[in-house]
Structures are given as structure tokens and as C-alpha cells.
Design a protein around this motif. Structure first.
Motif, PDB file in Angstrom:
ATOM      1  N   PHE A 166     -40.453 -14.818 -16.109  1.00 56.02           N
ATOM      2  CA  PHE A 166     -39.245 -14.822 -16.939  1.00 56.02           C
ATOM      3  C   PHE A 166     -38.318 -13.638 -16.632  1.00 56.02           C
ATOM      4  CE2 PHE A 166     -42.470 -17.139 -19.313  1.00 56.02           C
ATOM      5  CZ  PHE A 166     -41.781 -18.304 -19.589  1.00 56.02           C
ATOM      6  N   ASP A 167     -38.745 -12.747 -15.780  1.00 52.85           N
ATOM      7  CA  ASP A 167     -37.958 -11.582 -15.397  1.00 52.85           C
ATOM      8  C   ASP A 167     -37.256 -11.899 -14.083  1.00 52.85           C
ATOM      9  OD1 ASP A 167     -36.858  -9.071 -15.315  1.00 52.85           O
ATOM     10  OD2 ASP A 167     -38.688  -8.114 -14.560  1.00 52.85           O
ATOM     11  N   VAL A 168     -36.146 -12.597 -14.189  1.00 53.95           N
ATOM     12  CA  VAL A 168     -35.449 -13.118 -13.021  1.00 53.95           C
ATOM     13  C   VAL A 168     -34.220 -12.276 -12.707  1.00 53.95           C
ATOM     14  CG1 VAL A 168     -34.391 -15.171 -12.031  1.00 53.95           C
ATOM     15  CG2 VAL A 168     -36.210 -15.412 -13.706  1.00 53.95           C
ATOM     16  N   ASP A 169     -34.056 -11.938 -11.460  1.00 49.01           N
ATOM     17  CA  ASP A 169     -32.897 -11.176 -11.003  1.00 49.01           C
ATOM     18  C   ASP A 169     -31.878 -12.155 -10.421  1.00 49.01           C
ATOM     19  OD1 ASP A 169     -31.196  -9.139 -10.255  1.00 49.01           O
ATOM     20  OD2 ASP A 169     -32.317  -8.655  -8.436  1.00 49.01           O
ATOM     21  N   CYS A 170     -31.069 -12.719 -11.295  1.00 49.93           N
ATOM     22  CA  CYS A 170     -30.079 -13.724 -10.878  1.00 49.93           C
ATOM     23  C   CYS A 170     -28.859 -13.047 -10.267  1.00 49.93           C
ATOM     24  CB  CYS A 170     -29.650 -14.570 -12.075  1.00 49.93           C
ATOM     25  SG  CYS A 170     -30.989 -15.511 -12.796  1.00 49.93           S
ATOM     26  N   LYS A 171     -28.406 -13.626  -9.164  1.00 45.54           N
ATOM     27  CA  LYS A 171     -27.238 -13.089  -8.473  1.00 45.54           C
ATOM     28  C   LYS A 171     -26.070 -14.066  -8.458  1.00 45.54           C
ATOM     29  CE  LYS A 171     -29.940 -10.067  -5.425  1.00 45.54           C
ATOM     30  NZ  LYS A 171     -30.868  -9.744  -6.399  1.00 45.54           N
ATOM     31  N   THR A 172     -26.312 -15.303  -8.850  1.00 42.95           N
ATOM     32  CA  THR A 172     -25.245 -16.308  -8.848  1.00 42.95           C
ATOM     33  C   THR A 172     -25.307 -17.121 -10.141  1.00 42.95           C
ATOM     34  OG1 THR A 172     -26.587 -18.070  -7.863  1.00 42.95           O
ATOM     35  CG2 THR A 172     -25.479 -16.553  -6.334  1.00 42.95           C
ATOM     36  N   PRO A 173     -24.226 -17.771 -10.508  1.00 38.62           N
ATOM     37  CA  PRO A 173     -24.258 -18.651 -11.680  1.00 38.62           C
ATOM     38  C   PRO A 173     -25.308 -19.765 -11.539  1.00 38.62           C
ATOM     39  CG  PRO A 173     -21.995 -18.192 -11.100  1.00 38.62           C
ATOM     40  CD  PRO A 173     -22.851 -17.625  -9.994  1.00 38.62           C
ATOM     41  N   ARG A 174     -25.497 -20.283 -10.330  1.00 41.51           N
ATOM     42  CA  ARG A 174     -26.506 -21.327 -10.113  1.00 41.51           C
ATOM     43  C   ARG A 174     -27.904 -20.806 -10.420  1.00 41.51           C
ATOM     44  NH1 ARG A 174     -28.618 -25.944 -10.826  1.00 41.51           N
ATOM     45  NH2 ARG A 174     -29.956 -26.685  -9.168  1.00 41.51           N
ATOM     46  N   GLN A 175     -28.211 -19.589  -9.997  1.00 39.29           N
ATOM     47  CA  GLN A 175     -29.516 -19.002 -10.292  1.00 39.29           C
ATOM     48  C   GLN A 175     -29.707 -18.797 -11.788  1.00 39.29           C
ATOM     49  OE1 GLN A 175     -29.615 -15.491  -7.824  1.00 39.29           O
ATOM     50  NE2 GLN A 175     -30.446 -16.630  -6.071  1.00 39.29           N
ATOM     51  N   MET A 176     -28.643 -18.404 -12.494  1.00 41.57           N
ATOM     52  CA  MET A 176     -28.727 -18.255 -13.949  1.00 41.57           C
ATOM     53  C   MET A 176     -29.013 -19.604 -14.603  1.00 41.57           C
ATOM     54  SD  MET A 176     -25.905 -15.282 -14.822  1.00 41.57           S
ATOM     55  CE  MET A 176     -24.577 -16.394 -14.848  1.00 41.57           C
ATOM     56  N   GLN A 177     -28.378 -20.639 -14.116  1.00 34.94           N
ATOM     57  CA  GLN A 177     -28.600 -21.983 -14.643  1.00 34.94           C
ATOM     58  C   GLN A 177     -30.054 -22.415 -14.423  1.00 34.94           C
ATOM     59  OE1 GLN A 177     -26.524 -25.049 -12.477  1.00 34.94           O
ATOM     60  NE2 GLN A 177     -26.383 -26.344 -14.294  1.00 34.94           N
ATOM     61  N   LEU A 178     -30.587 -22.129 -13.241  1.00 32.25           N
ATOM     62  CA  LEU A 178     -31.968 -22.517 -12.924  1.00 32.25           C
ATOM     63  C   LEU A 178     -32.976 -21.822 -13.842  1.00 32.25           C
ATOM     64  CD1 LEU A 178     -31.791 -22.467  -9.034  1.00 32.25           C
ATOM     65  CD2 LEU A 178     -32.205 -24.463 -10.478  1.00 32.25           C
ATOM     66  N   ALA A 179     -32.774 -20.529 -14.087  1.00 25.65           N
ATOM     67  CA  ALA A 179     -33.722 -19.763 -14.900  1.00 25.65           C
ATOM     68  C   ALA A 179     -33.558 -20.022 -16.396  1.00 25.65           C
ATOM     69  CB  ALA A 179     -33.562 -18.277 -14.606  1.00 25.65           C
ATOM     70  N   ASN A 180     -32.438 -20.578 -16.818  1.00 24.11           N
ATOM     71  CA  ASN A 180     -32.119 -20.726 -18.233  1.00 24.11           C
ATOM     72  C   ASN A 180     -33.154 -21.538 -19.017  1.00 24.11           C
ATOM     73  OD1 ASN A 180     -30.407 -20.373 -20.524  1.00 24.11           O
ATOM     74  ND2 ASN A 180     -29.829 -22.517 -20.288  1.00 24.11           N
ATOM     75  N   SER A 181     -33.607 -22.659 -18.497  1.00 20.67           N
ATOM     76  CA  SER A 181     -34.551 -23.491 -19.258  1.00 20.67           C
ATOM     77  C   SER A 181     -35.869 -22.764 -19.505  1.00 20.67           C
ATOM     78  CB  SER A 181     -34.792 -24.827 -18.567  1.00 20.67           C
ATOM     79  OG  SER A 181     -35.403 -24.644 -17.311  1.00 20.67           O
ATOM     80  N   PHE A 182     -36.294 -21.945 -18.555  1.00 22.34           N
ATOM     81  CA  PHE A 182     -37.524 -21.178 -18.762  1.00 22.34           C
ATOM     82  C   PHE A 182     -37.326 -20.112 -19.829  1.00 22.34           C
ATOM     83  CE2 PHE A 182     -38.259 -23.063 -14.681  1.00 22.34           C
ATOM     84  CZ  PHE A 182     -39.590 -23.427 -14.772  1.00 22.34           C
TER      85      PHE A 182
END
Length: 107
Positions: free
Chosen positions: A80-96
Motif C-alpha cells: 500500500f506504500d506506492v510511489d506514484c509518478k503519473t495519474p495512471r499509477q495513482m488510478q491503479l493504486a487507488n482501489s487497493f
């Protein structure tokens, strides 16, 4: 028990030979009273098929929606500790992250 990776399926089957185990794709369209989803990686950075595969909202939805009563996510807290660099990565990690907000933790 559901897992994203074939190698994890084989490991679980060795340890729990009588358990019903498969990848997310195998359980598409099936239900069970309890679904256990094993993430099989310690962090998104160590995921063999990358963030897009690991955090796929479609795969996650298929995995947890197989449960009629209880869905259990087995994962390292680091997932759950995700280092998102793009809006797409934020979207992917959001459900978790949303799942974690709504879930009850078992120690």
C-alpha cells in the motif's frame, strides 16, 4: 485461494494440496463463500509483471468479488506504500488504498 501469478499458485498447492487455488483468470465467473487473494509480492517495486498488472482494478475486482460472504486480502503492508509518478499509477493504486480504508485488519 486466488493469486495473480502462476508460480504462487504452484507454491500454495504444494503447501495446501486440498485447497482450490488458481490465478484470477481461472476464477473468473465463479463464486465461493470465502475468497482469499494472496498478492504474492512484498511491494509494487518487486512485482515481476509491474504495477499495471499488480494493481489492475479489473483483476482486483474479479479476485475479491468471487466471495459471497468474506474477501481476505493477504499482502505486505508495503504493498500500500506506492510511489506514484503519473495519474495512471495513482488510478491503479487507488482501489487497493480504498480497500485498506474500508477493511478490518487481522493480526
Amino acid at each position: 485461494m486466488i493469486t495473480p501469478y502462476n508460480a504462487q499458485v504452484l507454491e500454495i498447492q504444494k503447501r495446501l494440496p486440498s485447497a482450490r487455488v488458481g490465478t484470477v483468470d481461472k476464477f473468473q465467473g465463479q463464486e465461493a463463500p470465502i475468497a482469499i487473494y494472496s498478492m504474492a509480492t512484498s511491494s509494487y517495486a518487486e512485482a515481476p509483471r509491474g504495477m499495471e498488472f499488480l494493481y489492475s482494478s479489473n483483476r482486483f475486482n474479479v479476485a475479491i468479488s468471487r466471495a459471497k460472504c468474506l474477501a481476505i486480502l493477504v499482502a505486505s503492508p508495503a504493498i500500500f506504500d506506492v510511489d506514484c509518478k503519473t495519474p495512471r499509477q495513482m488510478q491503479l493504486a487507488n482501489s487497493f488504498c480504498r480497500h485498506l480504508e474500508l477493511a478490518s485488519t487481522v493480526q
